[in-house]
Design an enzyme around this catalytic site. Structure first.
Site, PDB file in Angstrom:
ATOM      1  N   ARG A   1       0.924  -1.409  -0.165  1.00 29.05           N
ATOM      2  CA  ARG A   1      -0.108   0.163  -0.517  1.00 29.05           C
ATOM      3  C   ARG A   1       0.563   1.265   0.274  1.00 29.05           C
ATOM      4  O   ARG A   1       0.721   2.574   0.686  1.00 29.05           O
ATOM      5  CB  ARG A   1      -0.699  -0.259   1.134  1.00 29.05           C
TER       6      ARG A   1
ATOM      7  N   SER B   1     -10.688  -0.340   3.621  1.00 24.92           N
ATOM      8  CA  SER B   1     -10.286  -0.203   5.111  1.00 24.92           C
ATOM      9  C   SER B   1      -9.505   0.528   5.309  1.00 24.92           C
ATOM     10  O   SER B   1      -8.842   1.001   4.849  1.00 24.92           O
ATOM     11  CB  SER B   1      -8.536  -1.954   4.435  1.00 24.92           C
TER      12      SER B   1
ATOM     13  N   GLU C   1      -4.636   3.098   6.285  1.00 24.96           N
ATOM     14  CA  GLU C   1      -4.296   3.348   4.965  1.00 24.96           C
ATOM     15  C   GLU C   1      -4.928   4.905   4.610  1.00 24.96           C
ATOM     16  O   GLU C   1      -4.592   4.869   2.705  1.00 24.96           O
ATOM     17  CB  GLU C   1      -5.176   2.035   4.820  1.00 24.96           C
TER      18      GLU C   1
END
Length: 337
Positions: free
Chosen positions: A164, A237, A333
């Site tokens: 990520r 998320s 995130e």
């Protein structure tokens, strides 16, 4: 190009947070981007580049220029016996691109079905799901350098992809606007259905693995687990899955023998953040309209009128609690503004 003033950003973020942008412009062409950046520099304004608004939490009004990327189009720029190279403009919807590739039996991104957002945002955080990451099919991208107005090309090495992560979230953060992404797709797909949930779906429905069936499996799994942003505000998320050392993992395993983990190398394990959050008792928790989803604790939600700072405060409570209980630090995130 039309620069608008005092525009609500609620329609432009999947959390559905009610904040305003001092200035807002939607760019359909590179010339629009050049003009918008000139306006931003002339007026010394903070700048925010916006794609689909699916990975952002606004905690206050944005007192600058929000530049929404709406560059559209896709074309095959090269192909050989086994591969094709598809160049896609940054404003294209990611899931619609996946559906297009699946319909043509081009393999490589079928596991990334139903990930919200735009193509331009995809390489910024190296999107991934169900055993596949963007970097596996990434060839290169073109990006507008805000400081000079030049267009630069980045290949896979230049992007410094991680979990990520990319160079655009770190040392080059806020320095470039991604314009187009080129993917190297498979004409003879190499299927990845190693992820347990995907295997289970295919087995239970007696389906032969294919680009189409894997995409459908991922679609059904995501629909069953994750809230639809059109119905409940969320950004998917909220936290990354944390890495822990082998020593730390073995220490936790003594108290939590059922703790799941994925081995990255002999000294590193990845632990599901959702499991940590659920074990800490946050699954389904709610404070006013800010809450934790009752099926997927990795997803923070806005049940209607939550303020961005209320969701952020809840995230901080979860992070502090998980760290105290497990000695594991969760990383966000979602981008916070």
């Amino acid at each position: 190009m039309q620069i608008q003033e005092n525009i609500s950003l609620k329609p432009y973020n999947t959390f559905g947070i009610k904040v305003q942008a001092r200035y807002f412009v939607e760019c359909f062409h590179i010339h629009d981007i050049c003009d918008a950046i000139a306006f931003q520099k002339e007026n010394k304004l903070p700048l925010l580049i916006l794609g689909g608004g699916s990975n952002i939490l606004f905690t206050k009004d944005f007192e600058g220029l929000v530049l929404k990327i709406s560059l559209f189009g896709k074309k095959i720029i090269k192909e050989d016996e086994n591969h094709l190279w598809l160049k896609v403009q940054a404003g294209e919807n990611w899931n619609e691109l996946v559906e297009y590739c699946v319909a043509n039996n081009w393999g490589g991104i079928e596991n990334l079905t139903l990930i919200p957002g735009t193509v331009g945002a995809a390489p910024m955080q190296n999107i991934g799901a169900y055993g596949v990451e963007l970097q596996e099919v990434f060839e290169c991208l073109e990006a507008f350098h805000i400081a000079t107005g030049e267009i630069h090309r980045f290949d896979k090495k230049d992007c410094k992809f991680g979990y990520r992560e990319s160079v655009f979230k770190n040392e080059l953060k806020n320095q470039y606007i991604i314009l187009a992404v080129t993917l190297k797709l498979f004409k003879n797909p190499i299927l990845n259905y190693s992820y347990a949930d995907v295997q289970k779906f295919l087995s239970e429905h007696h389906i032969t693995p294919s680009v189409q069936s894997i995409s459908e499996a991922v679609r059904q799994i995501r629909l069953a687990k994750l809230p639809n942003p059109a119905e409940i505000g969320n950004a998917g998320s909220f936290f990354k899955n944390p890495y822990v050392s082998k020593k730390h993992y073995e220490y936790l395993k003594r108290d939590y023998p059922n703790m799941p983990a994925y081995t990255l190398d002999e000294n590193t394990y990845k632990v599901p953040a959702a499991w940590l959050i659920e074990q800490a008792g946050w699954k389904g928790y709610q404070e006013g309209d800010a809450g934790v989803h009752h099926k997927q604790p990795l997803v923070l939600i806005n049940k209607g009128n939550a303020k961005g700072h209320e969701i952020w405060q809840l995230a901080q409570k979860i992070k502090k609690n998980v760290e105290a209980k497990f000695g594991v630090t969760l990383q966000t995130e979602v981008n916070i503004y």
